[in-house]
Motif scaffolding. Structure first.
Motif, mmCIF file in Angstrom:
data_model
loop_
_atom_site.group_PDB
_atom_site.id
_atom_site.type_symbol
_atom_site.label_atom_id
_atom_site.label_comp_id
_atom_site.label_asym_id
_atom_site.label_seq_id
_atom_site.Cartn_x
_atom_site.Cartn_y
_atom_site.Cartn_z
ATOM 1 N N PRO A 163 -5.744 -14.460 -1.785
ATOM 2 C CA PRO A 163 -5.791 -13.007 -1.836
ATOM 3 C C PRO A 163 -6.359 -12.435 -3.114
ATOM 4 O O PRO A 163 -6.867 -11.334 -3.127
ATOM 5 N N ASP A 164 -6.234 -13.132 -4.265
ATOM 6 C CA ASP A 164 -6.687 -12.545 -5.518
ATOM 7 C C ASP A 164 -8.030 -13.082 -5.979
ATOM 8 O O ASP A 164 -8.461 -12.812 -7.088
ATOM 9 N N GLY A 186 -0.274 -7.493 -6.472
ATOM 10 C CA GLY A 186 -1.164 -6.999 -7.509
ATOM 11 C C GLY A 186 -2.579 -7.489 -7.407
ATOM 12 O O GLY A 186 -3.426 -7.134 -8.242
ATOM 13 N N SER A 187 -2.891 -8.287 -6.398
ATOM 14 C CA SER A 187 -4.241 -8.822 -6.247
ATOM 15 C C SER A 187 -5.193 -7.725 -5.809
ATOM 16 O O SER A 187 -4.794 -6.649 -5.359
ATOM 17 N N ASN A 242 -6.529 -3.190 -2.274
ATOM 18 C CA ASN A 242 -7.426 -2.625 -1.280
ATOM 19 C C ASN A 242 -6.664 -2.274 0.000
ATOM 20 O O ASN A 242 -6.914 -1.232 0.624
ATOM 21 N N VAL A 243 -5.711 -3.130 0.397
ATOM 22 C CA VAL A 243 -4.859 -2.835 1.546
ATOM 23 C C VAL A 243 -4.048 -1.570 1.280
ATOM 24 O O VAL A 243 -3.941 -0.683 2.143
ATOM 25 N N GLU A 244 -3.482 -1.461 0.088
ATOM 26 C CA GLU A 244 -2.712 -0.262 -0.251
ATOM 27 C C GLU A 244 -3.592 0.985 -0.190
ATOM 28 O O GLU A 244 -3.166 2.046 0.282
ATOM 29 N N GLN A 245 -4.832 0.875 -0.662
ATOM 30 C CA GLN A 245 -5.760 2.003 -0.618
ATOM 31 C C GLN A 245 -5.973 2.480 0.816
ATOM 32 O O GLN A 245 -5.912 3.679 1.112
ATOM 33 N N GLY A 246 -6.252 1.522 1.716
ATOM 34 C CA GLY A 246 -6.437 1.887 3.109
ATOM 35 C C GLY A 246 -5.170 2.435 3.734
ATOM 36 O O GLY A 246 -5.209 3.408 4.505
ATOM 37 N N ALA A 247 -4.017 1.831 3.414
ATOM 38 C CA ALA A 247 -2.750 2.275 3.984
ATOM 39 C C ALA A 247 -2.398 3.691 3.528
ATOM 40 O O ALA A 247 -1.855 4.489 4.308
ATOM 41 N N ARG A 266 6.315 -2.180 -3.084
ATOM 42 C CA ARG A 266 7.168 -3.098 -3.842
ATOM 43 C C ARG A 266 6.362 -4.331 -4.213
ATOM 44 O O ARG A 266 5.353 -4.646 -3.578
ATOM 45 N N THR A 267 6.844 -5.044 -5.209
ATOM 46 C CA THR A 267 6.174 -6.283 -5.611
ATOM 47 C C THR A 267 6.612 -7.422 -4.704
ATOM 48 O O THR A 267 7.666 -7.369 -4.048
#
Length: 507
Positions: free
Chosen positions: A148-149, A291-292, A297-302, A316-317
């Motif tokens: 992922p990173d 944090g990867s 990028n997933v968080e951005q889309g979500a 959350r981490t």
């Protein structure tokens, strides 16, 4: 909302071919297609530093007027495949299925396709070491990131650097724009009109992968993992396709993401959960992040999707995967398999959405496998192997015709591999039509080939969007649910689909 991005205008293939033939008549070839090693030369008047010069290595021309470059002979076209064995999951087998289908139907451009993959006889299994072995001797590459990173936009795993500036054709800096003549690029220092290849980076890397000290950029890739390897490939300007990645890496000169990027996967995956009733307006969605670059990028889309649909987001981490999370109605987990197992067994009993990198039931305890079968969903660029999607049925039938050994070794990424190979096939066919089966010709083809058919395994992927506009090639993707009875452990619930309004999303 912004309007749909306009697709770039394309020059007719006849004009492109004419420009390429004119360049040949003038004795000019791109630095991308000069395999000659550098020799000591004179000082550069702009920097007063000693640079390398070399005699020009003319790109061969076949009797029918076709320009050819590295990896192309009168009978074969060689491609390299750099996939970490630990993450392959049938990806390389999918590419070989595509190779077999192509060669069984007459090949491409009058030539058969050869695959030189990491782990083959005489080629190291480690992708960086394999690149040192085959990278400069093939027409182009397929790269599957190691985790992922390991995003190619940054060799160190930190925030991505801005995309290099490109010309109007979307070609790499220093390339010749069809119909325009040679152009230099101050960022890379390359000058196709010079007598020899100029270094393309501050480390003195040449376009064929060779540095002025005789090493290659890949020699330093091991310490940085696949991210450093991809950065080296980008510096070497070798055309490279990837099935997925983060949107931060989109842009000229970088490995081209053919399938949906991580943010698109998240948007379409969450839309499925909303449509199926697992989520509703006003609910809270949790995002488990390591944090990867992929997780970001997933968080951005979500976040975009949640705003559009009236939901909240909590992040959350990965260390808190097994902690109680009472407020959320679903969890998006773009992390490695252990935290996914943790949230399945110790987190809230809600649907969990992950990516292919997070799906590894063979490494999970029994209670995680049981929970996965009940509420784990996986977002992927292509449908699951065994799907009834017509293009997927074609591949499954091909594997069955080969024999049980082919169908029995299919994995989560088999159709991703086949689809990435098919994208290479479109580029090769376009470059052949434009009479330039060279690396420069492939870059040009990426800008001119147009969208794939909507029925393709990645949907209507248009590589020009990634190369020229730093936008996702496709906004279609698939969602599957964990099913231990399915051929690869995944069963498609959506073969390919796009969330409403996704065309307005901008990474």
């Amino acid at each position: 909302m912004s309007s749909r991005a306009r697709r770039p205008r394309r020059r007719p293939a006849v004009l492109v071919a004419g420009a390429l033939l004119a360049a040949l008549a003038a004795g000019c070839t791109s630095v991308l297609d000069r395999p000659a090693l550098p020799t000591p030369g004179a000082a550069d008047a702009r920097t007063a530093a000693t640079t390398a010069t070399t005699s020009v290595s003319i790109t061969p021309v076949t009797p029918d007027g076709l320009l050819t470059g590295p990896g192309v002979t009168d009978s074969t076209i060689d491609l390299g495949v750099l996939a970490d064995p630990g993450r392959d999951a049938g990806f390389t087998d999918g590419i070989r299925l595509w190779q077999r289908a192509v060669n069984g139907s007459g090949g491409l451009c009058g030539r058969s396709i050869g695959i030189r993959a990491a782990g083959d006889d005489g080629i190291p299994a480690d992708p960086a070491a394999a690149y040192r072995t085959v990278g400069t001797s093939v027409l182009g590459l397929v790269l599957l990131k190691a985790g992922p990173d390991a995003d190619p936009a940054s060799a160190s795993g930190t925030d991505a650097a801005p995309a290099p500036t490109s010309g109007p054709s979307g070609l790499p800096p220093g390339s010749t724009v069809p119909g325009a003549g040679p152009a230099s690029d101050a960022t890379t220092g390359s000058d196709p009109g010079a007598t020899g290849p100029a270094p393309t980076g501050t480390d003195g890397t040449m376009a064929d992968g060779t540095r002025t000290d005789g090493t290659t950029a890949a020699d330093g890739a091991d310490a940085g993992g696949t991210g450093a390897l991809a950065a080296s490939i980008a510096a070497d300007q070798i055309p490279t396709l990837m099935p997925t990645g983060s949107s931060a890496q989109l842009g000229p000169t970088r490995p081209i993401v053919v399938g949906a990027t991580a943010d698109i996967l998240a948007i379409n995956g969450l839309q499925y959960l909303l449509r199926s009733g697992a989520l509703a307006a006003g609910d809270t969605v949790g995002v488990l992040s390591d944090g990867s670059a992929t997780a970001q990028n997933v968080e951005q889309g979500a976040r975009w999707w949640a705003r559009e649909n009236g939901l909240d987001l909590q992040v959350r981490t990965a260390e808190d995967a097994a902690a109680d999370w009472p407020a959320v109605r679903a969890v998006v987990a773009p992390v490695t398999p252990p935290p996914v197992a943790g949230v399945l067994t110790g987190g809230p009993a809600v649907p969990v959405l992950t990516l292919a990198d997070g799906f590894d039931p063979g490494s999970w305890p029994a209670d995680a496998v049981t929970a996965a079968g009940q509420r784990l969903f996986v977002a992927t660029p292509a449908p699951a192997f065994g799907s009834d999607y017509p293009a997927a049925v074609t591949v499954s039938s091909l594997a069955a015709a080969i024999g049980p050994e082919a169908a029995g070794t299919a994995g989560v990424r088999t159709l991703d591999g086949y689809a990435t190979g098919a994208a290479w096939g479109r580029l090769i066919a376009q470059a052949c039509a434009e009479r330039s089966l060279t690396r420069t010709g492939i870059w040009t083809a990426a800008a001119t080939v147009g969208p794939a058919p909507a029925t393709s395994l990645f949907g209507p992927a248009d590589l020009a969007l990634a190369v020229q506009s730093a936008l996702p090639s496709t906004r279609s993707s698939s969602v599957s649910r964990a099913d231990p009875t399915a051929p690869t452990g995944l069963r498609s619930v959506i073969a390919l689909d796009e969330a409403p309004g996704i065309e307005d999303y901008r990474p």
